[in-house]
Design an enzyme around this catalytic site. Sequence first.
Site, PDB file in Angstrom:
ATOM      1  N   CYS A 136      14.402  -5.243  -3.596  1.00  0.00           N
ATOM      2  CA  CYS A 136      15.332  -4.491  -4.430  1.00  0.00           C
ATOM      3  C   CYS A 136      14.576  -3.434  -5.213  1.00  0.00           C
ATOM      4  O   CYS A 136      14.420  -3.530  -6.441  1.00  0.00           O
ATOM      5  CB  CYS A 136      16.068  -5.445  -5.359  1.00  0.00           C
ATOM      6  SG  CYS A 136      17.120  -6.511  -4.423  1.00  0.00           S
ATOM      7  N   GLU A 137      14.060  -2.478  -4.509  1.00  0.00           N
ATOM      8  CA  GLU A 137      13.288  -1.373  -5.086  1.00  0.00           C
ATOM      9  C   GLU A 137      13.498  -0.171  -4.196  1.00  0.00           C
ATOM     10  O   GLU A 137      13.277  -0.271  -2.978  1.00  0.00           O
ATOM     11  CB  GLU A 137      11.777  -1.679  -5.027  1.00  0.00           C
ATOM     12  CG  GLU A 137      11.296  -2.809  -5.855  1.00  0.00           C
ATOM     13  CD  GLU A 137      10.985  -2.428  -7.289  1.00  0.00           C
ATOM     14  OE1 GLU A 137      10.691  -1.257  -7.563  1.00  0.00           O
ATOM     15  OE2 GLU A 137      11.039  -3.335  -8.122  1.00  0.00           O
ATOM     16  N   ARG A 183       0.800  -1.238   0.000  1.00  0.00           N
ATOM     17  CA  ARG A 183       0.000   0.000   0.000  1.00  0.00           C
ATOM     18  C   ARG A 183       0.838   1.296   0.000  1.00  0.00           C
ATOM     19  O   ARG A 183       0.499   2.227  -0.733  1.00  0.00           O
ATOM     20  CB  ARG A 183      -1.020  -0.007   1.132  1.00  0.00           C
ATOM     21  CG  ARG A 183      -1.997  -1.204   1.040  1.00  0.00           C
ATOM     22  CD  ARG A 183      -3.207  -1.078   1.951  1.00  0.00           C
ATOM     23  NE  ARG A 183      -4.084  -0.022   1.516  1.00  0.00           N
ATOM     24  CZ  ARG A 183      -4.116   1.180   2.042  1.00  0.00           C
ATOM     25  NH1 ARG A 183      -3.350   1.471   3.063  1.00  0.00           N
ATOM     26  NH2 ARG A 183      -4.913   2.100   1.555  1.00  0.00           N
ATOM     27  N   TYR A 206      -0.037   3.275  -3.249  1.00  0.00           N
ATOM     28  CA  TYR A 206      -0.953   4.407  -3.061  1.00  0.00           C
ATOM     29  C   TYR A 206      -0.347   5.550  -2.255  1.00  0.00           C
ATOM     30  O   TYR A 206      -1.054   6.503  -1.900  1.00  0.00           O
ATOM     31  CB  TYR A 206      -2.214   3.972  -2.293  1.00  0.00           C
ATOM     32  CG  TYR A 206      -2.840   2.684  -2.737  1.00  0.00           C
ATOM     33  CD1 TYR A 206      -3.413   2.545  -3.997  1.00  0.00           C
ATOM     34  CD2 TYR A 206      -2.890   1.590  -1.870  1.00  0.00           C
ATOM     35  CE1 TYR A 206      -4.002   1.355  -4.385  1.00  0.00           C
ATOM     36  CE2 TYR A 206      -3.489   0.392  -2.256  1.00  0.00           C
ATOM     37  CZ  TYR A 206      -4.030   0.280  -3.514  1.00  0.00           C
ATOM     38  OH  TYR A 206      -4.616  -0.900  -3.896  1.00  0.00           O
TER      39      TYR A 206
HETATM   40  N1  LLP Z   1     -17.556  -3.503  -2.821  1.00  0.00           N
HETATM   41  C1  LLP Z   1     -16.947  -3.362  -4.002  1.00  0.00           C
HETATM   42  C2  LLP Z   1     -17.692  -3.626  -5.223  1.00  0.00           C
HETATM   43  C3  LLP Z   1     -15.609  -2.963  -4.054  1.00  0.00           C
HETATM   44  O1  LLP Z   1     -15.027  -2.789  -5.228  1.00  0.00           O
HETATM   45  C4  LLP Z   1     -14.894  -2.740  -2.857  1.00  0.00           C
HETATM   46  C5  LLP Z   1     -13.483  -2.344  -2.880  1.00  0.00           C
HETATM   47  C6  LLP Z   1     -15.569  -2.931  -1.635  1.00  0.00           C
HETATM   48  C7  LLP Z   1     -16.904  -3.296  -1.668  1.00  0.00           C
HETATM   49  C8  LLP Z   1     -14.901  -2.745  -0.318  1.00  0.00           C
HETATM   50  O2  LLP Z   1     -14.416  -1.467  -0.112  1.00  0.00           O
HETATM   51  P1  LLP Z   1     -13.806  -1.068   1.330  1.00  0.00           P
HETATM   52  O3  LLP Z   1     -14.925  -1.144   2.323  1.00  0.00           O
HETATM   53  O4  LLP Z   1     -12.752  -2.051   1.645  1.00  0.00           O
HETATM   54  O5  LLP Z   1     -13.285   0.281   1.134  1.00  0.00           O
HETATM   55  N2  LLP Z   1      -6.508  -2.282  -2.439  1.00  0.00           N
HETATM   56  C9  LLP Z   1      -7.031  -0.979  -2.099  1.00  0.00           C
HETATM   57  C10 LLP Z   1      -8.520  -0.987  -1.940  1.00  0.00           C
HETATM   58  C11 LLP Z   1      -9.267  -1.438  -3.163  1.00  0.00           C
HETATM   59  C12 LLP Z   1     -10.746  -1.475  -2.947  1.00  0.00           C
HETATM   60  C13 LLP Z   1     -11.431  -2.017  -4.122  1.00  0.00           C
HETATM   61  N3  LLP Z   1     -12.824  -2.219  -3.946  1.00  0.00           N
HETATM   62  C14 LLP Z   1      -6.321  -0.466  -0.858  1.00  0.00           C
HETATM   63  O6  LLP Z   1      -5.480  -1.158  -0.306  1.00  0.00           O
HETATM   64  O7  LLP Z   1      -6.563   0.670  -0.439  1.00  0.00           O
END
Ligand code: LLP
Length: 438
Positions: A355-356, A324, A328
């Site tokens: 290695c980054e 992350r 991000y």
């Molecule tokens: N529902 C759908 C259709 C989604 O695409 C997502 C997240 C969620 C629910 C859940 O969202 P949350 O409550 O977790 O915010 N890898 C990224 C986050 C990607 C989220 C993608 N979709 C990170 O580490 O910030």
Amino acid sequence: MIREIKNGTLYFDGCNTVDLAEKYNTPLYVVSETEIVRRFDELKDCFVNRYERTRVAYASKAFSTLAMYKLCQREGMCIDVVSGGELFTAISCDFPAQNIEFNGNNKSYEELEMAIDYGVGRIIVDGLTELDMIEEICKTKAKIANVLYRITPGVRSDSHDYIVTGRKDSKFGIPLDEHILYPYIERAISSPCIDFKGFHFHVGSQLHDNSSHLQALDILLHHVTEVKRRFDCEVQELNLGGGFGVTYTDEERKPFSYFLEPMMEKIEGFFAQEGMKRPAIVIEPGRSIVAEAGISLYRVGQIKNIPDLRTYVSVDGGMTDNIRPALYGAKYSAVIAGRADEPAETEVTICGKCCESGDILIKDLLLPKVEQGDILAVFSTGAYGYSMASNYNKNPIPAVVFVKEGRSEVIVKRQTYQDLIKNEVLPERLTVAEQRTR
Ligand code: LLP
């Protein structure tokens, strides 16, 4: 309290974190069962038990393991899956298929077939050829699929670009063009293999402001009216997605009710006014269930001081167990687990072992004087850490330990070096150790 400091040592859900690092080795993901259950309880209080016909479908992409699915089942939660792999994992521990919602912007034919064979509760259609595939599969199997349409509401959200999903320019959802959306809805309504249940949106992730949810809801309700007017069809279900923000460093985490109460008020008012039965309401929180329930433990290795510039403190993990920060620019906070009460007066940069140059976990973190061998505990790593882990540089993926009131148990074993090569095939012609001459 999930986090406590006793005699200078960080305890997490009753467990001494230095002892955990010793017992299970590092890097280590530690996940508090108590904290996860507390989040579910909060949702039960302010949503599931407060309003009729409401469900929580935990977005399991945030943290997908057998133990987590079982915990969801015990707590009476539904789940959302987004791949054949997540679906398989849930089904492998007998998670009831009817409580599974299947999302994803490019589900393959095989994945849809698998979902229909298992009998998942909902398929959230997120593409203009998906319906054809679902219909074809259902026809051959004489099944009926319960379907929601994910729409792209076209709203702005204040979060990192990569995790904003609700704006018009997005790969997710069906565009709100009436020449695209309504014929597609009509097809679902008139199909004998499809039970068109309603709409879905997910505006983005790590949101601290409810305005994009509320705007998206207005748009969605407009389409509810249109579907009634055009097709005399009253939707039975609305899914409002997830996205509720959490605390990583100093962000103020809002209670779930901050998002849910105004949305429910709007929904109840709308359907009362329209004289329609209020549909079932589903939410899909992922991060907000597990993020703060997780910490990562690392052991400090090399310390490099560049005079008048920066001190790099290397740990034995990094972007492979937490992508992350690199992906991000996500910020985290951390303490030295065994000296968590000492004044933090030295500014350091925590870097991983990949290695980054971009493998930096935390920039400019204040810590007490760090020494090689110290255990570093990074907070709020329960969401999208383990689930996004990789084997870059052939680093094994760390173990995951569940902790609860002083007890700990492994729920995911640490990968071994053998695991790293178990799918590799060495072509016979290369096994001869002959050097090519040229
Ligand atoms: N529902 C759908 C259709 C989604 O695409 C997502 C997240 C969620 C629910 C859940 O969202 P949350 O409550 O977790 O915010 N890898 C990224 C986050 C990607 C989220 C993608 N979709 C990170 O580490 O910030």
